[in-house]
Motif scaffolding. Structure first.
Motif, PDB file in Angstrom:
ATOM      1  N   ALA A 101     -20.122  -1.379  -0.836  1.00 50.08           N
ATOM      2  CA  ALA A 101     -19.145  -0.882   0.015  1.00 50.08           C
ATOM      3  C   ALA A 101     -17.507  -1.306  -0.244  1.00 50.08           C
ATOM      4  CB  ALA A 101     -19.288  -1.708   1.309  1.00 50.08           C
ATOM      5  N   GLY A 102     -17.823  -2.790  -0.398  1.00 48.94           N
ATOM      6  CA  GLY A 102     -16.013  -3.193  -0.773  1.00 48.94           C
ATOM      7  C   GLY A 102     -15.708  -2.225  -1.934  1.00 48.94           C
ATOM      8  N   LEU A 103     -16.421  -2.139  -3.537  1.00 48.77           N
ATOM      9  CA  LEU A 103     -15.782  -1.436  -3.771  1.00 48.77           C
ATOM     10  C   LEU A 103     -15.458  -0.145  -3.831  1.00 48.77           C
ATOM     11  CD1 LEU A 103     -18.709  -2.919  -6.843  1.00 48.77           C
ATOM     12  CD2 LEU A 103     -16.043  -3.408  -6.652  1.00 48.77           C
ATOM     13  N   PHE A 104     -16.294   0.972  -2.892  1.00 45.03           N
ATOM     14  CA  PHE A 104     -15.665   1.697  -2.704  1.00 45.03           C
ATOM     15  C   PHE A 104     -14.905   1.639  -2.081  1.00 45.03           C
ATOM     16  CE2 PHE A 104     -20.850   3.116  -2.315  1.00 45.03           C
ATOM     17  CZ  PHE A 104     -21.126   3.574  -3.735  1.00 45.03           C
ATOM     18  N   GLY A 105     -14.452   0.526  -1.136  1.00 42.77           N
ATOM     19  CA  GLY A 105     -12.910   0.983  -0.386  1.00 42.77           C
ATOM     20  C   GLY A 105     -11.583   0.940  -1.030  1.00 42.77           C
ATOM     21  N   ALA A 106     -12.417  -0.228  -2.195  1.00 42.78           N
ATOM     22  CA  ALA A 106     -11.086  -0.845  -3.173  1.00 42.78           C
ATOM     23  C   ALA A 106     -11.014   0.856  -4.404  1.00 42.78           C
ATOM     24  CB  ALA A 106     -11.824  -1.370  -4.441  1.00 42.78           C
ATOM     25  N   ALA A 107     -12.386   1.464  -4.788  1.00 36.87           N
ATOM     26  CA  ALA A 107     -12.130   2.926  -5.633  1.00 36.87           C
ATOM     27  C   ALA A 107     -10.920   3.775  -4.173  1.00 36.87           C
ATOM     28  CB  ALA A 107     -13.234   3.741  -5.525  1.00 36.87           C
ATOM     29  N   CYS A 108     -10.909   4.068  -2.803  1.00 36.42           N
ATOM     30  CA  CYS A 108     -10.431   4.067  -1.972  1.00 36.42           C
ATOM     31  C   CYS A 108      -9.241   4.403  -2.699  1.00 36.42           C
ATOM     32  CB  CYS A 108     -10.459   4.570  -1.081  1.00 36.42           C
ATOM     33  SG  CYS A 108     -12.605   5.378  -0.502  1.00 36.42           S
ATOM     34  N   SER A 109      -8.786   2.504  -1.955  1.00 37.48           N
ATOM     35  CA  SER A 109      -6.937   2.092  -2.055  1.00 37.48           C
ATOM     36  C   SER A 109      -6.591   2.803  -3.452  1.00 37.48           C
ATOM     37  CB  SER A 109      -7.094   0.865  -1.582  1.00 37.48           C
ATOM     38  OG  SER A 109      -7.362   0.913  -0.373  1.00 37.48           O
ATOM     39  N   LEU A 110      -7.257   2.406  -4.285  1.00 35.46           N
ATOM     40  CA  LEU A 110      -7.104   2.595  -6.292  1.00 35.46           C
ATOM     41  C   LEU A 110      -6.294   3.844  -6.022  1.00 35.46           C
ATOM     42  CD1 LEU A 110      -9.286   0.336  -8.078  1.00 35.46           C
ATOM     43  CD2 LEU A 110      -6.694   0.751  -8.296  1.00 35.46           C
ATOM     44  N   VAL A 147      -2.567  -3.556  -2.002  1.00 37.43           N
ATOM     45  CA  VAL A 147      -2.725  -4.530  -3.004  1.00 37.43           C
ATOM     46  C   VAL A 147      -3.349  -5.013  -1.957  1.00 37.43           C
ATOM     47  CG1 VAL A 147      -2.570  -6.197  -4.030  1.00 37.43           C
ATOM     48  CG2 VAL A 147      -0.795  -4.569  -4.419  1.00 37.43           C
ATOM     49  N   GLY A 148      -3.146  -5.746  -0.904  1.00 43.51           N
ATOM     50  CA  GLY A 148      -3.829  -6.440   0.584  1.00 43.51           C
ATOM     51  C   GLY A 148      -5.342  -5.888   0.658  1.00 43.51           C
ATOM     52  N   TYR A 149      -4.821  -4.458   0.945  1.00 44.31           N
ATOM     53  CA  TYR A 149      -6.666  -3.536   1.019  1.00 44.31           C
ATOM     54  C   TYR A 149      -7.295  -3.499   0.197  1.00 44.31           C
ATOM     55  CZ  TYR A 149      -7.880   0.100   5.000  1.00 44.31           C
ATOM     56  OH  TYR A 149      -7.981   0.749   5.928  1.00 44.31           O
ATOM     57  N   ILE A 150      -6.933  -3.351  -0.771  1.00 47.10           N
ATOM     58  CA  ILE A 150      -7.831  -3.262  -1.957  1.00 47.10           C
ATOM     59  C   ILE A 150      -8.324  -5.065  -2.150  1.00 47.10           C
ATOM     60  CG2 ILE A 150      -7.986  -3.778  -4.140  1.00 47.10           C
ATOM     61  CD1 ILE A 150      -5.802  -1.521  -4.869  1.00 47.10           C
ATOM     62  N   ALA A 151      -7.668  -5.883  -1.649  1.00 49.09           N
ATOM     63  CA  ALA A 151      -8.258  -7.190  -1.704  1.00 49.09           C
ATOM     64  C   ALA A 151      -9.118  -7.092  -0.720  1.00 49.09           C
ATOM     65  CB  ALA A 151      -7.139  -8.466  -1.471  1.00 49.09           C
ATOM     66  N   GLY A 152      -9.159  -7.107   0.320  1.00 49.73           N
ATOM     67  CA  GLY A 152     -10.366  -7.692   1.155  1.00 49.73           C
ATOM     68  C   GLY A 152     -10.859  -6.429   1.192  1.00 49.73           C
ATOM     69  N   SER A 153     -11.082  -5.126   0.631  1.00 48.06           N
ATOM     70  CA  SER A 153     -12.218  -4.694   0.134  1.00 48.06           C
ATOM     71  C   SER A 153     -13.230  -5.403  -0.616  1.00 48.06           C
ATOM     72  CB  SER A 153     -11.708  -3.158   0.391  1.00 48.06           C
ATOM     73  OG  SER A 153     -11.081  -2.585   1.005  1.00 48.06           O
TER      74      SER A 153
END
Length: 380
Positions: free
Chosen positions: A320-329, A48-54
């Protein structure tokens, strides 16, 4: 070159931190008095933190200096690591993990975007090297944590070393000039939404397959009676070793083939590995084959997808943040789904969902190619 090395160091640190939680679980349990069942929330809070940070870091990257944000993210990683290693209660541990995930997501988004901005159309090999650095950190982290525990009786020395390295890397990146931003990115993403969403899907399903296999291969091998506890542990090592080797080889392959051709080679390869596993779920050789093939072929999918997004002009800080969030999800969703149905199906859900994730990744790749053809026809 110094900027590239600084980004590589950032990813090495992110890998060191991310891979330290599993080996640290017994000591987390002793320090907090919590059972392992309660400590499973640690991974959820981290994601959850990773997604928020991304997401938050991506938006900030379009509004402030990227290296400043990445450097501050690394500084926050240092604080988070110290806090995690000294947490004496479960709420403090979970809060520390949440902050650590937030910092890692921010620093990862900054480094990914920085490499693409710095190297432009030549970013492919450098992006593979960036993600190889994460793999090296993930491989070294359990060894360092184990050595710390053997030498001092605690993992705190390892975490202190990781934190010191993160703080120094953050100070270094803060002093470096920013690579030029590519202002066309956000507009191109809006004009080509199919490519954007298909690449996001490719991130989601690739990382879902990675995390699903890495987290559950050990339990499946034991549940199915395919390996002893010691040998089952080696199965996960084979997967990560193959993934690291794949990223190393991918550095030269992406230079020769380009990101789209490389993805066209490796995504079907990963599906083939999962299909062998699905066809022969009770055969030990099939599980080992899947570990080797999945690790090798999945290795370059994420860095090649970032490079492709840059080539298509749809990589801004926000995307890039959205892509990072997709990875984390993806990394959170599939392991949870496997765990939800693992005992009820006797583990049979594991090969099915791994194969399904890789089939979905191939469908996303087909969508990317379709969007490219439509864009070419529109320009013609």
């Amino acid at each position: 070159m110094l900027q590239t090395l600084a980004y590589y160091l950032a990813f090495l640190i992110i890998g060191l931190a991310s891979a330290s939680f599993g080996p640290g679980l017994p000591e987390f349990a002793r320090n907090t008095g919590a059972g392992l069942a309660a400590l499973s929330s640690l991974f959820l809070f981290h994601r959850v933190g990773y997604i928020a940070g991304s997401l938050g870091g991506g938006r900030l990257l379009d509004r402030t200096r990227g290296n400043r944000l990445t450097g501050l993210g690394l500084g926050l990683i240092a604080l988070g690591l110290v806090s995690v290693s000294r947490a004496a209660s479960l709420p403090v541990l979970l809060a520390s993990i949440l902050v650590l995930g937030l910092a890692q997501g921010t620093a990862e988004t900054g480094a990914n975007t920085g490499v693409v901005r710095l190297h432009g159309d030549r970013a492919g090999p450098y992006m593979n090297g960036l993600h190889l650095s994460f793999g090296v950190g993930a491989l070294l982290s359990p060894l360092i944590v184990s050595a710390s525990r053997a030498g001092t009786g605690s993992f705190r020395a390892a975490y202190a070393g990781f934190a010191a390295l993160a703080a120094l890397a953050g100070l270094w990146i803060l002093r470096l000039p920013d690579p030029p931003a590519r202002s066309r990115s956000a507009g191109e993403a809006g004009r080509n939404p199919l490519s954007f969403w298909m690449i996001a899907g490719l991130f989601f399903f690739t990382v879902a397959g990675e995390a699903g296999f890495a987290n559950w291969a050990f339990s499946y091998a034991r549940k199915a009676g395919l390996a002893s506890e010691t040998v089952a542990g080696l199965l996960t090592s084979v997967y990560w070793t193959s993934l690291t080797l794949g990223r190393l080889i991918g550095i030269s392959l992406v230079r020769k083939l380009g990101p789209l051709r490389l993805l066209t080679l490796i995504i079907p390869g990963a599906l083939a590995g999962s299909a062998v596993f699905l066809a022969f779920p009770d055969a030990a050789w099939a599980v080992w084959t899947a570990a080797a093939l999945l690790g090798f072929f999945q290795a370059s999918a994420v860095p090649a997808s970032f490079t492709l997004a840059g080539d298509l002009g749809i990589l801004s800080g926000s995307t890039a943040g959205l892509f990072g969030a997709a990875c984390s999800l993806g990394g959170m969703t599939l392991p949870w789904l496997i765990g939800r149905f693992f005992d009820a199906t006797g583990g049979a859900v594991f090969p099915v969902l791994i194969a399904a994730s890789q089939a979905a990744a191939l469908a996303c790749l087909a969508g990317i190619r379709m969007a490219r053809r439509k864009a070419g026809a529109g320009r013609g």
